[in-house]
Enzyme design. Structure first.
Site, PDB file in Angstrom:
ATOM      1  N   ASP A   1       0.811  -1.224   0.000  1.00  0.00           N
ATOM      2  CA  ASP A   1       0.000   0.000   0.000  1.00  0.00           C
ATOM      3  C   ASP A   1       0.844   1.274   0.000  1.00  0.00           C
ATOM      4  OD1 ASP A   1       0.934   0.164   2.611  1.00  0.00           O
ATOM      5  OD2 ASP A   1      -0.990  -0.355   3.537  1.00  0.00           O
TER       6      ASP A   1
ATOM      7  N   ARG B   1      23.013   2.820  -3.485  1.00  0.00           N
ATOM      8  CA  ARG B   1      23.195   1.562  -2.773  1.00  0.00           C
ATOM      9  C   ARG B   1      23.978   0.589  -3.658  1.00  0.00           C
ATOM     10  NH1 ARG B   1      17.898   1.358   0.317  1.00  0.00           N
ATOM     11  NH2 ARG B   1      16.856   3.321  -0.164  1.00  0.00           N
TER      12      ARG B   1
ATOM     13  N   ASP C   1      20.611  -4.040  -1.008  1.00  0.00           N
ATOM     14  CA  ASP C   1      19.923  -2.764  -1.229  1.00  0.00           C
ATOM     15  C   ASP C   1      19.948  -1.888   0.012  1.00  0.00           C
ATOM     16  OD1 ASP C   1      18.067  -5.065  -0.629  1.00  0.00           O
ATOM     17  OD2 ASP C   1      16.714  -3.414  -0.156  1.00  0.00           O
TER      18      ASP C   1
END
Length: 491
Positions: A127, A185, A254
């Site tokens: 969401d 990253r 990441d």
């Protein structure tokens, strides 16, 4: 979304302009009822932001992405990542946006980044929202890490959104405004490499050099120098984590920055009783990211980074691999140096103490701490008291933490004979860290609308080396009835 007056905030869009293949233009969701939960006024001042304006309606809309400065280009960043060892080719900012960059009062370019600002094309069915608790957790821990002197992303503000977030229960929503040297990253390089676009990979490396490691630009082999700089920065960072008992909990590629800053505090926690096998994350079933494994995992992640850069090291694959392997030796050398220097400081050892003797003393102490289940943070602070006198009473607070008194007393005698510096110890051994039970207490209260426990906790952990009356509970380990602690990523 609306556009702010030009005079309010000036943001750059350097990442988007230089690396458009790694960014998707996007807008934050509009939130119904904004409420400031916490604002980092000293950080805002460093960034040249007016704190009065940030506290007002337009400032809150800016901090949630609902008001975008003229010329800014909010983007969701693309990256890949190895998550618990498995490669995921397309991750990216699923619930975050890079608003842009600004120059702080020291002339440094800093990212302004929002977390919990709504679903993006990288949301993977989520969401895109964040709950108050996890966002305040990152605020507390990142600011504690900064106060401890550990390189980290910073937290500018947490703003309640008035929107419910549906997890295991219905929770109040929030957005975290995060500040970082950048959000590049290892996973950014993995994504670029996976595209097969050599030009993109080279531009990303040039961007990283210019932004974080400019000295590499003048090296004979700039991309190899970039790799070595990142390896050294990460080795130093992980050693600093280990020195304070910090467990990151989700060391995926990441979540490893090119800048060498700690990033993403989802399932992190501080170790209490010393144990290299300490794990807090509810999903780390096999202990991959346990406290004691963090240096090994960092090395593994950096090997993945090296793989992405091989085409830039040399056209000859075998030669590129040989160069990477040789350069990777920087990791152990830097890690060992930072760890040894840090532990010597924690023990107040004079410079003339032999390195091998110090290493043996440290190893023996850690074995005692583990065998006796001693609280890591409290022990070093209490040991400083023992350095202030030669009698047993000065050492009693530390001695009381051990069951094996003969073993500890023998170690203590050898250590005291070296003439440790108590004042130097107090400068590096914190008395206050974000104790897990106190973090949970503050987050639960904040979720219910009471911010006083959060304010008290922040007052303690943002001045971690200064002992203050009335803060005794912030220096104490969790009570026995707190039980085994588990953390959750909050996604």
């Amino acid at each position: 979304m609306s556009v702010a007056p030009e005079t309010t905030v000036a943001l750059q869009d350097r990442f988007f302009r230089e690396l458009p293949e790694l960014a998707v233009r996007w807008q934050a969701e509009t939130f119904p009822e904004l409420r400031l939960l916490v604002l980092n006024e000293p950080l805002a001042t460093q960034l040249g932001l007016d704190t009065g304006w940030l506290r007002g309606p337009d400032g809150l809309r800016f901090l949630t992405g609902n008001l975008v400065p003229t010329g800014a280009a909010p983007v969701a960043q693309a990256y890949s990542g190895h998550q618990f060892g498995g490669f995921v080719p397309r991750l990216g900012d699923g619930r975050a946006l890079l608003l842009g960059e600004l120059v702080d009062n020291k002339g440094r370019l800093r990212d302004i980044h929002l977390k919990g600002s709504g679903a993006t094309p990288f949301a993977r069915g989520g969401d895109g929202l964040a709950a108050v608790g996890p966002m305040l957790r990152e605020y507390v821990v990142s600011e504690a890490m900064h106060a401890l002197g550990v390189p980290t992303t910073r937290s500018l503000a947490v703003v309640g959104t008035g929107r419910p977030v549906y997890r295991e229960a219905t929770l109040p929503g929030a957005v975290l405004a995060r500040v970082a040297s950048s959000h590049l990253r290892v996973g950014s390089f993995q994504y670029a490499a996976a595209t097969g676009n050599r030009d993109l990979l080279r531009r990303l490396a040039d961007h990283a050099i210019a932004r974080h490691h400019p000295g590499a630009a003048d090296a004979e082999q700039p991309y190899l120098a970039l790799f070595e700089a990142v390896v050294a920065a990460q080795a130093s960072l992980i050693a600093q984590w280990m020195l304070i008992g910090f467990v990151h909990g989700v060391m995926n590629t990441d979540n490893m920055t090119i800048s060498g800053e700690t990033i993403d505090y989802g399932p992190c926690a501080f170790m209490e009783a010393y144990d290299p096998d300490t794990v807090f994350s509810s999903i780390d079933f096999w202990g991959r990211y346990a406290y004691g494994n963090q240096p090994v995992i960092a090395g593994w992640n950096l090997a993945r980074f090296a793989e992405t850069l091989l085409p830039l090291f040399s056209e000859n694959t075998e030669e590129a691999i040989a160069l990477a392997e040789r350069s990777f030796g920087v990791f152990q050398t830097r890690y060992d140096a930072v760890w040894a220097t840090g532990m010597r400081a924690k023990l107040g050892l004079p410079a003339q103490v032999d390195a091998e003797f110090a290493a043996a003393l440290i190893d023996e102490l850690l074995a005692l701490l583990k065998a006796n289940h001693v609280d890591y943070t409290s022990f070093f602070r209490q040991l400083g008291r023992a350095a202030r006198g030669d009698d047993r009473s000065a050492a009693e607070p530390a001695r009381e933490m051990f069951m094996d008194l003969p073993g500890f007393d023998a170690w203590l005698a050898r250590w005291r004979a070296l003439g440790p510096d108590a004042d130097a110890m107090d400068r590096v051994n914190p008395i206050y860290i974000p104790r897990n039970h106190l973090v949970e207490e503050a987050l639960a209260a904040a979720t219910d609308g009471d911010l006083d426990p959060l304010d008290q906790l922040l007052a303690a952990v943002t001045a971690p080396y200064t002992e203050r009356p009335g803060f005794e509970r912030y220096a104490s380990p969790a009570p026995e009835d707190f039980g085994k602690y588990q953390t959750f990523c909050g996604t």
